[in-house]
Design an enzyme around this catalytic site. Sequence first.
Site, short mmCIF file in Angstrom:
data_model
loop_
_atom_site.label_atom_id
_atom_site.label_comp_id
_atom_site.label_asym_id
_atom_site.label_seq_id
_atom_site.Cartn_x
_atom_site.Cartn_y
_atom_site.Cartn_z
N GLY A 10 -22.03 -37.74 21.33
CA GLY A 10 -23.02 -36.88 22.28
C GLY A 10 -24.19 -36.19 21.52
O GLY A 10 -24.81 -36.69 20.34
N GLN A 11 -24.77 -35.56 22.43
CA GLN A 11 -26.15 -34.42 22.00
C GLN A 11 -25.89 -34.18 20.52
O GLN A 11 -26.92 -34.11 19.72
CB GLN A 11 -26.31 -33.30 23.06
CG GLN A 11 -26.80 -34.01 24.27
CD GLN A 11 -27.67 -33.33 24.46
OE1 GLN A 11 -28.58 -32.67 24.67
NE2 GLN A 11 -26.76 -31.76 25.58
N THR A 101 -20.27 -21.23 24.30
CA THR A 101 -21.18 -21.06 25.62
C THR A 101 -21.24 -19.27 26.58
O THR A 101 -20.26 -19.37 26.04
CB THR A 101 -20.61 -22.18 26.33
OG1 THR A 101 -22.26 -22.40 28.00
CG2 THR A 101 -19.39 -22.21 26.98
N TYR A 125 -15.50 -24.31 33.90
CA TYR A 125 -16.11 -24.78 32.06
C TYR A 125 -16.01 -23.66 31.32
O TYR A 125 -15.92 -23.98 30.57
CB TYR A 125 -17.52 -25.88 32.78
CG TYR A 125 -17.94 -25.85 31.50
CD1 TYR A 125 -17.49 -27.36 30.43
CD2 TYR A 125 -19.06 -24.62 31.05
CE1 TYR A 125 -17.74 -27.26 28.96
CE2 TYR A 125 -19.35 -25.50 29.54
CZ TYR A 125 -19.38 -25.97 28.88
OH TYR A 125 -19.86 -26.01 27.87
N1 LIG Z 1 -24.93 -29.10 26.42
C1 LIG Z 1 -25.37 -27.93 26.95
O1 LIG Z 1 -26.58 -27.73 27.48
C2 LIG Z 1 -23.91 -26.84 25.80
C3 LIG Z 1 -24.00 -25.48 26.04
C4 LIG Z 1 -23.32 -24.59 25.62
C5 LIG Z 1 -22.43 -25.04 24.99
N2 LIG Z 1 -22.17 -26.39 24.88
C6 LIG Z 1 -20.85 -27.10 23.80
O2 LIG Z 1 -21.13 -27.72 22.33
C7 LIG Z 1 -20.52 -28.13 22.46
C8 LIG Z 1 -21.63 -29.72 22.19
O3 LIG Z 1 -22.01 -30.14 23.14
P1 LIG Z 1 -23.13 -31.77 23.85
O4 LIG Z 1 -23.91 -31.23 24.73
O5 LIG Z 1 -23.59 -32.87 22.38
O6 LIG Z 1 -22.26 -32.84 24.59
P2 LIG Z 1 -21.65 -33.78 24.99
O7 LIG Z 1 -23.48 -34.75 25.17
O8 LIG Z 1 -21.07 -33.92 26.39
O9 LIG Z 1 -20.72 -35.24 23.83
C9 LIG Z 1 -19.30 -34.48 24.15
C10 LIG Z 1 -18.86 -35.62 22.92
O10 LIG Z 1 -17.57 -35.40 23.53
C11 LIG Z 1 -16.77 -36.85 23.49
N3 LIG Z 1 -15.83 -36.06 24.59
C12 LIG Z 1 -15.35 -36.43 25.84
N4 LIG Z 1 -13.90 -36.25 26.03
C13 LIG Z 1 -12.72 -36.56 24.78
C14 LIG Z 1 -11.55 -37.25 24.40
N5 LIG Z 1 -10.72 -36.88 25.46
N6 LIG Z 1 -11.89 -37.20 22.73
C15 LIG Z 1 -12.89 -37.08 22.51
N7 LIG Z 1 -14.23 -36.90 22.87
C16 LIG Z 1 -14.59 -36.76 23.71
C17 LIG Z 1 -17.52 -37.41 24.76
O11 LIG Z 1 -17.37 -38.22 25.19
P3 LIG Z 1 -18.21 -39.48 26.54
O12 LIG Z 1 -19.43 -38.37 26.96
O13 LIG Z 1 -17.32 -40.71 26.37
O14 LIG Z 1 -17.11 -38.30 27.25
C18 LIG Z 1 -18.88 -37.15 24.42
O15 LIG Z 1 -19.09 -38.23 23.61
C19 LIG Z 1 -19.47 -29.52 23.66
O16 LIG Z 1 -18.73 -28.35 22.47
C20 LIG Z 1 -19.88 -28.21 24.72
O17 LIG Z 1 -19.14 -27.40 25.06
C21 LIG Z 1 -23.04 -27.29 25.70
#
Ligand SMILES: NC(=O)c1ccc[n+]([C@@H]2O[C@H](COP(=O)([O-])OP(=O)(O)OC[C@H]3O[C@@H](n4cnc5c(N)ncnc54)[C@H](OP(=O)(O)O)[C@@H]3O)[C@@H](O)[C@H]2O)c1
Length: 280
Positions: A10-11, A101, A125
């Site tokens: 992920g990011q 979040t 979510y």
């Molecule tokens: N993105 C935002 O704007 C945002 C805002 C506030 C908070 N956050 C939080 O910040 C954190 C990082 O966010 P991010 O944007 O880096 O998330 P992301 O890019 O969506 O990456 C999440 C990763 O978790 C993996 N994942 C999902 N289900 C899984 C499972 N069952 N077992 C193992 N791995 C699994 C995903 O794999 P797949 O792609 O294969 O599903 C993906 O690689 C998260 O906790 C998110 O809730 C994000």
Amino acid sequence: MRVLVTGYNGQLGFDLVRRLELLGIDCKGVDIQDFDLTQEADVMNYIRDYAPDTVVHCAAFTAVDRAEEARELCFAVNVTGTENVAKACQAIGARLMYFSTDYVFKGEGDQAFEIDEPYDAQGYYGLTKALGEVKVREYVDRHFIVRISWVFGANGNNFVKTMLRLGQEKTELTVVADQIGSPTYTYDLCFLLTDMLQSEKYGTYHASNEGICSWADFATAIMQEAGLSCQVRPVTSDQYPTKAVRPKNSRLSKRSLDEAGFKRLPTWQDALKRYLQELG
Ligand SMILES: NC(=O)c1ccc[n+]([C@@H]2O[C@H](COP(=O)([O-])OP(=O)(O)OC[C@H]3O[C@@H](n4cnc5c(N)ncnc54)[C@H](OP(=O)(O)O)[C@@H]3O)[C@@H](O)[C@H]2O)c1
């Protein structure tokens, strides 16, 4: 320090491993191909075998609109999955860093939310991320909970990449102007996170780039910085309905960061400039 980072595909997970490696910190990034968070025994076995002293849990179900329909999966990953990670940390005495979040709040008014504002998530979510926080606090004393917002990084999809794509395809775009918050560049965030990990200053924090904007302001700045002529037309959330209701006010107070002596992130405008250079 020996760090296991979930969500490596992920990011945030991707950038954090990059930063830890640069600092020479022993670390490993894992994703669903290594173990599925929803499988308690797999999570426990993997974490026991790798024996980290710190787990940074970036993995999550992050598709905010899809979460309204895929509730079971969203709960399994964000609540049960986090509980599984937290239990494993408890079992081996590891510290845990968890990301939450702005969507855990209802998001009314125009003041910045303090870390102890009661949860009142508008969407599913946000609810599951709040329940994940509860699990972290329940099982692991030595935890960091970092609430972030509007994340963009090199790896994976995000609002900036979508705007760059649409900005090349269209001459005009409508973007909501009544949701106010702060973008978070994963590269900048990772400096703060590694400072935290090298401290014992556990607790709950808010972290995002400095300054506030609406999504429409952000989109306008993206078009300008990228030299795209696409016009951004501001609309209200009512004119742009989505499956999940999002908070209008996502301002997050940085008081706990300041009090702990951590450095705030640069402004979002500065971050955006550097991000576009990073994308090349
Ligand atoms: N993105 C935002 O704007 C945002 C805002 C506030 C908070 N956050 C939080 O910040 C954190 C990082 O966010 P991010 O944007 O880096 O998330 P992301 O890019 O969506 O990456 C999440 C990763 O978790 C993996 N994942 C999902 N289900 C899984 C499972 N069952 N077992 C193992 N791995 C699994 C995903 O794999 P797949 O792609 O294969 O599903 C993906 O690689 C998260 O906790 C998110 O809730 C994000």
